[in-house]
Design a protein around this motif. Structure first.
Motif, PDB file in Angstrom:
ATOM      1  N   ASP A 167       0.837  -1.197   0.000  1.00 25.80           N
ATOM      2  CA  ASP A 167       0.000   0.000   0.000  1.00 25.80           C
ATOM      3  C   ASP A 167       0.872   1.248   0.000  1.00 25.80           C
ATOM      4  O   ASP A 167       1.569   1.524   0.974  1.00 25.80           O
ATOM      5  N   VAL A 168       0.832   1.973  -1.092  1.00 25.99           N
ATOM      6  CA  VAL A 168       1.565   3.239  -1.186  1.00 25.99           C
ATOM      7  C   VAL A 168       0.599   4.375  -1.479  1.00 25.99           C
ATOM      8  O   VAL A 168       0.977   5.403  -2.043  1.00 25.99           O
ATOM      9  N   SER A 169      -0.640   4.210  -1.082  1.00 22.00           N
ATOM     10  CA  SER A 169      -1.674   5.216  -1.342  1.00 22.00           C
ATOM     11  C   SER A 169      -1.686   6.322  -0.291  1.00 22.00           C
ATOM     12  O   SER A 169      -2.126   7.435  -0.568  1.00 22.00           O
ATOM     13  N   GLY A 170      -1.258   6.003   0.931  1.00 24.36           N
ATOM     14  CA  GLY A 170      -1.375   6.968   2.024  1.00 24.36           C
ATOM     15  C   GLY A 170      -2.792   7.075   2.561  1.00 24.36           C
ATOM     16  O   GLY A 170      -3.103   7.978   3.338  1.00 24.36           O
ATOM     17  N   ASN A 171      -3.643   6.147   2.184  1.00 21.35           N
ATOM     18  CA  ASN A 171      -5.050   6.163   2.574  1.00 21.35           C
ATOM     19  C   ASN A 171      -5.325   4.978   3.493  1.00 21.35           C
ATOM     20  O   ASN A 171      -5.072   3.825   3.133  1.00 21.35           O
ATOM     21  N   HIS A 172      -5.851   5.254   4.682  1.00 22.33           N
ATOM     22  CA  HIS A 172      -6.103   4.177   5.641  1.00 22.33           C
ATOM     23  C   HIS A 172      -7.112   3.163   5.132  1.00 22.33           C
ATOM     24  O   HIS A 172      -7.030   1.967   5.452  1.00 22.33           O
TER      25      HIS A 172
END
Length: 361
Positions: free
Chosen positions: A226-231
């Motif tokens: 996960d490299v979205s930065g979104n929980h």
């Protein structure tokens, strides 16, 4: 005088002038050609959500503690630069004017670095100079892959197909993985497909974990990155992996982790959660890998065409449009991937026009 892109406060960006640094005997003066915006980190500074701007980081105990914020406005940000050597100190023996050097010196039209810093950062003269901006952000992506411990034949799901995610997806495929890319932005999904992702999923449709399991005969992915930065994406990454598998969290998450339910799949599927952050390398690799090797590996892969990075550059904007650039990234993320400041039109003293090397063809 050097022109710098300055962040004056949340939502406020301006241009400022600062004196040129003096040349030293072993100094190398560099005129910036291009400087890339790191949308993840720099947007946290632009929005005022970065922990360093609201809390105090104690490097000795490695904790955020009460006190005055570590960072303050105004500040010059940026860490994706490439420039041309225009002057060298009298004791410099390994560099000459005209060579192109990549590195980190912020969104400024020029800087002076020591010969020891610049010598191993010289870009192949046949390469497109804009590739030099990817040395740091590419290192972040490569570090995520090292933390992932990917094996040939495994299925890897990449959540978040911004710049880091696109590079991660390419590196994961080079490691022999089958790659599933996940995002909500159509042009990023299509770009990942064009750059080689085996499958792409629109998270806006929902049921990402369910679709991943269908693509893996019900098992789930071997690794999720996960490299979205979104929980919410991190939670879906946890849901997407197989029993006893791992999730690598490489995103720069902000605020509370709402939407992350650790009593559900994380607990029942014995999921290993690994943090990937560029200040260090995984313990298993630290005796062989460091920041220098990360950066030089990425640049070498890009220059030789084994990483396709040029398509990630969606906008090249003059620094006079710096404020508009940040606003664009903040308000229209569906329109951008990598935004780059073009410094080649700026003037800096009497050192003459910038010579832009020809791309490697």
């Amino acid at each position: 005088m050097a022109t710098v892109v300055r962040m004056d406060g949340p939502g406020s960006v301006s241009l400022a002038e600062e004196p040129d640094l003096p040349i030293t005997p072993t100094g190398v003066r560099i005129r910036t050609l291009y400087s890339g915006i790191s949308a993840g980190t720099e947007l946290t500074q632009y929005r005022g959500t970065n922990a360093h701007f609201v809390k105090t980081w104690d490097p000795d105990v490695r904790l955020f503690v009460p006190g005055r914020p570590t960072a303050e406005y105004p500040t010059v940000v940026g860490y994706e630069e490439v420039g041309e050597v225009v002057q060298v100190g009298p004791e410099v023996t390994t560099l000459r004017p005209g060579q192109v050097v990549w590195g980190v010196w912020g969104h400024r039209s020029g800087t002076v670095v020591d010969e020891s810093y610049a010598t191993w950062r010289v870009l192949d003269p046949r390469a497109d100079p804009i590739l030099g901006i990817f040395s740091h952000i590419g290192s972040v992506a490569l570090n995520v892959v090292l933390d992932s411990d990917i094996h040939v034949g495994e299925t890897v799901v990449v959540f978040g197909l911004g710049v880091v995610g696109q590079i991660v997806a390419q590196l994961a495929r080079r490691n022999g993985a089958r790659v599933i890319g996940v995002d909500t932005i159509p042009h990023r999904i299509e770009l990942a497909r064009e750059l080689g992702a085996d499958e792409v999923l629109d998270a806006g449709v929902g049921e990402v974990a369910e679709r991943v399991r269908k693509l893996t005969d019900g098992r789930g992915a071997d690794v999720a990155l996960d490299v979205s930065g979104n929980h919410l994406a991190l939670h879906e990454a946890v849901r997407s992996v197989a029993y006893n598998s791992r999730v690598v969290a490489g995103g720069f998450y902000q605020g509370e982790a709402r939407g992350l339910f650790l009593g559900e799949e994380f607990h029942h599927n014995r999921v290993t959660l690994v943090c990937s952050q560029i200040s260090g390398v995984a313990a298993a690799h630290a005796h062989r890998w460091d920041r220098k090797r990360l950066a030089t590996t990425v640049i070498d892969l890009a220059v030789t065409g084994r990483l396709d990075l040029r398509p990630l550059v969606s906008h090249v904007m003059p620094i006079e449009e710096a404020a508009s650039a940040y606003k664009l990234i903040d308000t229209q993320p569906d329109q951008v991937t990598q935004v780059v400041f073009d410094f080649t039109g700026t003037t800096a003293g009497d050192r003459g026009p910038v010579r832009v090397p020809q791309p490697w063809t």
